[in-house]
Design a protein around this motif. Structure first.
Motif, PDB file in Angstrom:
ATOM      1  N   PHE A  55       0.696  -1.257  -0.135  1.00 39.51           N
ATOM      2  CA  PHE A  55      -0.029   0.080  -0.136  1.00 39.51           C
ATOM      3  C   PHE A  55       0.967   1.176  -0.085  1.00 39.51           C
ATOM      4  O   PHE A  55       0.669   2.049  -0.712  1.00 39.51           O
ATOM      5  N   MET A  56       1.908   1.444   0.997  1.00 34.42           N
ATOM      6  CA  MET A  56       2.787   2.529   0.752  1.00 34.42           C
ATOM      7  C   MET A  56       3.666   2.853  -0.137  1.00 34.42           C
ATOM      8  O   MET A  56       3.690   4.070  -0.897  1.00 34.42           O
ATOM      9  N   ILE A  57       4.107   1.532  -0.722  1.00 36.39           N
ATOM     10  CA  ILE A  57       4.848   1.780  -2.087  1.00 36.39           C
ATOM     11  C   ILE A  57       3.911   2.515  -3.096  1.00 36.39           C
ATOM     12  O   ILE A  57       4.385   3.451  -3.760  1.00 36.39           O
ATOM     13  N   GLU A  58       2.636   2.074  -3.427  1.00 35.96           N
ATOM     14  CA  GLU A  58       1.770   2.381  -4.254  1.00 35.96           C
ATOM     15  C   GLU A  58       1.469   3.818  -3.862  1.00 35.96           C
ATOM     16  O   GLU A  58       1.152   4.844  -4.844  1.00 35.96           O
ATOM     17  N   ASP A  59       0.897   4.007  -2.701  1.00 38.95           N
ATOM     18  CA  ASP A  59       0.339   5.391  -2.361  1.00 38.95           C
ATOM     19  C   ASP A  59       1.428   6.385  -2.174  1.00 38.95           C
ATOM     20  O   ASP A  59       0.877   7.565  -3.042  1.00 38.95           O
ATOM     21  N   SER A  60       2.651   6.119  -2.227  1.00 43.48           N
ATOM     22  CA  SER A  60       3.678   7.283  -2.218  1.00 43.48           C
ATOM     23  C   SER A  60       3.992   7.499  -3.556  1.00 43.48           C
ATOM     24  O   SER A  60       4.680   8.607  -3.728  1.00 43.48           O
ATOM     25  N   GLY A  61       3.846   6.716  -4.654  1.00 45.64           N
ATOM     26  CA  GLY A  61       4.274   6.681  -5.821  1.00 45.64           C
ATOM     27  C   GLY A  61       6.265   7.128  -5.675  1.00 45.64           C
ATOM     28  O   GLY A  61       6.522   7.594  -6.606  1.00 45.64           O
ATOM     29  N   CYS A  62       6.496   6.219  -4.923  1.00 43.01           N
ATOM     30  CA  CYS A  62       8.035   6.415  -4.616  1.00 43.01           C
ATOM     31  C   CYS A  62       8.878   5.895  -5.630  1.00 43.01           C
ATOM     32  O   CYS A  62       8.559   5.127  -6.615  1.00 43.01           O
ATOM     33  N   SER A  63      10.038   6.487  -5.772  1.00 45.21           N
ATOM     34  CA  SER A  63      11.017   6.114  -6.815  1.00 45.21           C
ATOM     35  C   SER A  63      12.128   4.942  -6.329  1.00 45.21           C
ATOM     36  O   SER A  63      12.637   4.472  -7.313  1.00 45.21           O
ATOM     37  N   LEU A  64      11.973   4.729  -5.213  1.00 42.28           N
ATOM     38  CA  LEU A  64      13.049   4.071  -4.665  1.00 42.28           C
ATOM     39  C   LEU A  64      12.717   3.394  -3.415  1.00 42.28           C
ATOM     40  O   LEU A  64      12.249   4.158  -2.461  1.00 42.28           O
ATOM     41  N   VAL A  65      13.174   2.188  -3.118  1.00 43.53           N
ATOM     42  CA  VAL A  65      12.603   1.540  -1.752  1.00 43.53           C
ATOM     43  C   VAL A  65      14.280   1.199  -1.379  1.00 43.53           C
ATOM     44  O   VAL A  65      14.783   0.320  -1.838  1.00 43.53           O
ATOM     45  N   ILE A  66      14.419   1.149   0.005  1.00 35.29           N
ATOM     46  CA  ILE A  66      15.595   0.797   0.455  1.00 35.29           C
ATOM     47  C   ILE A  66      15.357   0.179   1.862  1.00 35.29           C
ATOM     48  O   ILE A  66      14.674   0.741   2.625  1.00 35.29           O
ATOM     49  N   TYR A  67      15.937  -1.053   2.038  1.00 34.92           N
ATOM     50  CA  TYR A  67      15.408  -1.882   3.231  1.00 34.92           C
ATOM     51  C   TYR A  67      16.720  -2.721   3.858  1.00 34.92           C
ATOM     52  O   TYR A  67      17.534  -2.823   3.076  1.00 34.92           O
ATOM     53  N   SER A  68      16.552  -2.867   5.060  1.00 32.90           N
ATOM     54  CA  SER A  68      17.389  -3.819   5.861  1.00 32.90           C
ATOM     55  C   SER A  68      17.238  -5.572   5.415  1.00 32.90           C
ATOM     56  O   SER A  68      16.034  -5.685   5.031  1.00 32.90           O
ATOM     57  N   GLN A  69      18.040  -6.219   5.562  1.00 32.70           N
ATOM     58  CA  GLN A  69      17.871  -7.470   5.473  1.00 32.70           C
ATOM     59  C   GLN A  69      16.931  -7.974   6.214  1.00 32.70           C
ATOM     60  O   GLN A  69      16.122  -8.611   5.791  1.00 32.70           O
ATOM     61  N   GLU A  70      16.664  -7.652   7.418  1.00 38.46           N
ATOM     62  CA  GLU A  70      15.687  -8.188   8.405  1.00 38.46           C
ATOM     63  C   GLU A  70      14.312  -7.994   7.708  1.00 38.46           C
ATOM     64  O   GLU A  70      13.326  -8.690   8.028  1.00 38.46           O
ATOM     65  N   SER A  71      13.944  -6.741   6.941  1.00 36.00           N
ATOM     66  CA  SER A  71      12.651  -6.580   6.446  1.00 36.00           C
ATOM     67  C   SER A  71      12.493  -7.208   4.732  1.00 36.00           C
ATOM     68  O   SER A  71      11.660  -6.942   4.074  1.00 36.00           O
ATOM     69  N   CYS A  72      13.699  -7.907   4.448  1.00 35.20           N
ATOM     70  CA  CYS A  72      13.732  -8.117   2.902  1.00 35.20           C
ATOM     71  C   CYS A  72      12.733  -8.906   2.569  1.00 35.20           C
ATOM     72  O   CYS A  72      11.994  -8.648   1.488  1.00 35.20           O
ATOM     73  N   LYS A  73      12.165 -10.111   3.285  1.00 33.18           N
ATOM     74  CA  LYS A  73      11.102 -10.974   2.848  1.00 33.18           C
ATOM     75  C   LYS A  73       9.926 -10.029   2.506  1.00 33.18           C
ATOM     76  O   LYS A  73       9.207 -10.411   1.358  1.00 33.18           O
ATOM     77  N   GLU A  74       9.340  -9.212   3.349  1.00 30.25           N
ATOM     78  CA  GLU A  74       8.244  -8.676   3.261  1.00 30.25           C
ATOM     79  C   GLU A  74       8.377  -7.688   2.381  1.00 30.25           C
ATOM     80  O   GLU A  74       7.205  -7.525   1.491  1.00 30.25           O
ATOM     81  N   VAL A  75       9.355  -6.804   2.130  1.00 30.09           N
ATOM     82  CA  VAL A  75       9.571  -5.802   1.172  1.00 30.09           C
ATOM     83  C   VAL A  75       9.425  -6.271  -0.179  1.00 30.09           C
ATOM     84  O   VAL A  75       8.903  -6.223  -1.239  1.00 30.09           O
TER      85      VAL A  75
END
Ligand code: 3UK
Length: 524
Positions: free
Chosen positions: A116-136
């Motif tokens: 939802f947040m990726i689509e809602d924000s219309g973001c250009s980039l997502v940066i994540y830690s290893q711990e959140s890798c699966k869900e992201v």
């Protein structure tokens, strides 16, 4: 350089903050310390070692350049599902310095929330830690028709690798005090999280009004926040406050627990400790069988949910310290009503933080008499500008600079603000939002459940947890066995903290004439 910098007149009350016409907040929080000769002082401290202000600036520049090298341009949003670590600072400030908009996101959420947040924000980039890798990654995969650029923050092929190759020189991108700077997602009881858009000026305002004005923070302080950086509370406590005065922030990616906080306090000796009520309660229990050295702490702060007077008193008896309860919000960015080091009362939120204004309104929108409870509205220079793509919610919540907090309050005979609960059904569990609707929806997914209602119930420490009332499907028997299965079901699809702690199997749920569940009738 001098005209480009922020100045604060502390002789006025509240202090007057003067922003230069061209103002990018990264100059004041990162570059200013190096320019003023504090480059060798420690900015960040943790298991990874210590990082001084020179190294911080260098890495902020490298990260900013790495982002620009990826082709991002002014105003582009970057979602950050990043654990507490120095790279969080580099990414957040590198983005702002380069004219991009960082959006720190709760790392405890699940893929549907991220999608939802990726689509809602219309973001250009997502940066994540290893711990959140699966869900992201599963959120990114679920998005159709568009590939969003994404990188791990560290490790192989990560943003960190790109940053290490990038230049350590970055000119700050011109901005202004009122320009959009960063967002945080704030939760609602119904509907989806709302992108809360903050301006460059909002960060220094919270630092001057609350961190300096209430806590008296100076460059000698060492701040430790059990609340993580992705919360507005943690973002101030462990990043913007210390960076404003040139102090030190302690960071740890470990989940907060009594053992974790005690070992950090003993090892790194913070002068200010920021917790949430559930953690103070757990720490109190742990203090029955351990005796950590807490002597470095001068001030304990609590926020996120109301601090029960009983926890305040037990903590005071056990440790000799007081806890300063204060209420803040994502929209106002940090604490606006607080207890003060020289004016502490258990069981109240305290007095207005100088710089903010408050009014308590009845249903007709009229100001109530002292002692009468109503909806708390706040005005002040750190209030968010608007909710992203949500003009209706914006105009309902933010009116002429005043914002509806969603909380019911009254002012007692001595003028202290007393918290009476939310005006909606939302609850705070361990300081984190929890929507009854979301848990109900999950429960109803289960074939054995016909109807469900979830309400807030206080546990033995007077802390709020979700309680479920369930009508079972035909032919199904309620009981411990079913409760166990429903618990597993909830834990499978909801963020870790959002599961009912109690299950009640009932024949009926109280409803209004229009069929709405009357949750207030289930509360006891
Ligand atoms: C509740 C409190 C009673 C209240 C926050 C400090 O919690 C923060 O922000 P959120 O947006 O939630 C805001 C709501 O949480 N609340 C917070 N603190 C208290 N209720 N006593 C308190 N001391 O309902 C409020 O409207 O998650 C806290 C600093 C920055 C923050 N964003």
């Amino acid at each position: 350089m001098a005209d480009d910098n922020i100045s604060v007149d502390y002789n006025q009350m509240p202090p007057k903050i003067i922003f230069p016409e061209n103002f990018n907040v990264a100059s004041s929080f990162i570059d200013r310390h190096v320019e003023e000769g504090r480059g060798d002082r420690i900015a960040i401290l943790g298991e990874f070692g210590s990082i001084n202000y020179n190294t911080l600036q260098e890495n902020v520049n490298k990260y900013g350049n790495a982002l620009l090298d990826l082709g991002l341009s002014s105003g582009d949003r970057i979602l950050m599902m990043v654990k507490d670590c120095p790279d969080f600072f580099y990414l957040f400030w590198g983005a702002i310095k380069a004219g991009l908009v960082p959006v720190p996101i709760n790392t405890l959420l699940r893929s549907a929330d991220y999608q939802f947040m990726i689509e809602d924000s219309g973001c250009s980039l997502v940066i994540y830690s290893q711990e959140s890798c699966k869900e992201v990654r599963s959120a990114l995969e679920a998005i159709e028709g568009k590939t969003i650029l994404s990188y791990l923050i560290e490790g192989e092929e990560s943003l960190d690798v790109l940053a290490r190759k990038a230049s350590d020189h970055l000119e700050v991108v011109p901005a202004s005090a009122e320009e959009d700077c960063f967002w945080l997602y704030s939760s609602g009881s119904t509907g989806r999280p709302k992108g809360t858009v903050h301006s460059h000026k909002d960060i220094p305002v919270t630092c001057v009004y609350y961190a300096e004005g209430v806590l008296g923070l100076t460059k000698e302080d060492i701040c430790f926040s059990a609340a993580k950086l992705f919360f507005a509370y943690g973002l101030g406590n462990a990043m913007t406050f210390p960076l404003w005065v040139g102090a030190t922030a302690i960071l740890s990616a470990a989940p907060p627990s009594p053992e974790m906080t005690f070992s950090i306090i003993e090892e790194f000796k913070p002068s200010i400790y920021f917790g949430v009520p559930t953690l103070y309660a757990a720490q109190l229990q742990a203090l029955n069988y351990s005796d950590p050295d807490l002597a470095s702490i001068k001030i304990c702060v609590s926020a996120g949910e109301a601090l029960p007077g009983d926890i305040f008193r037990r903590w005071n008896k056990k440790t000799g310290m007081v806890i300063l309860d204060g209420i803040g919000s994502t929209e106002i960015l940090h604490i606006f009503i607080s207890n003060f080091p020289d004016d502490v009362k258990p069981g109240v939120s305290g007095r207005l933080v100088p710089g903010y204004q408050a009014k308590i309104l009845d249903e007709k929108g009229e100001i109530v008499d002292q002692g009468v409870s109503g909806a708390l509205w706040i005005k002040g220079d750190s209030v968010a500008k608007y909710y992203w793509k949500n003009p209706e919610k914006t105009s309902k919540t933010i009116k002429n600079g005043w914002i509806n907090t969603g909380d019911t309050y009254y002012q007692n005979e001595s003028g202290y603000f007393v918290y009476c609960g939310r005006n909606d059904d939302m609850m705070k569990v361990g300081g984190i939002w929890c929507s009854p609707f979301e848990i109900e929806a999950k429960l109803i997914e289960h074939p054995d459940v016909l109807e469900a209602a979830v309400v807030a119930r206080a546990d033995g420490d007077q802390l709020i947890k979700p309680e479920a009332f369930i009508i079972v499907a035909e032919g199904v028997t309620g009981g411990d066995e079913l409760a166990k299965r429903l618990l597993e079901h909830c834990k499978g699809g909801l963020a870790r903290y959002k599961y009912p702690r109690w299950f009640n199997f009932v024949d009926q749920l109280p409803k209004t004439a229009t069929g709405k569940i009357q949750r207030f009738r289930l509360r006891n």
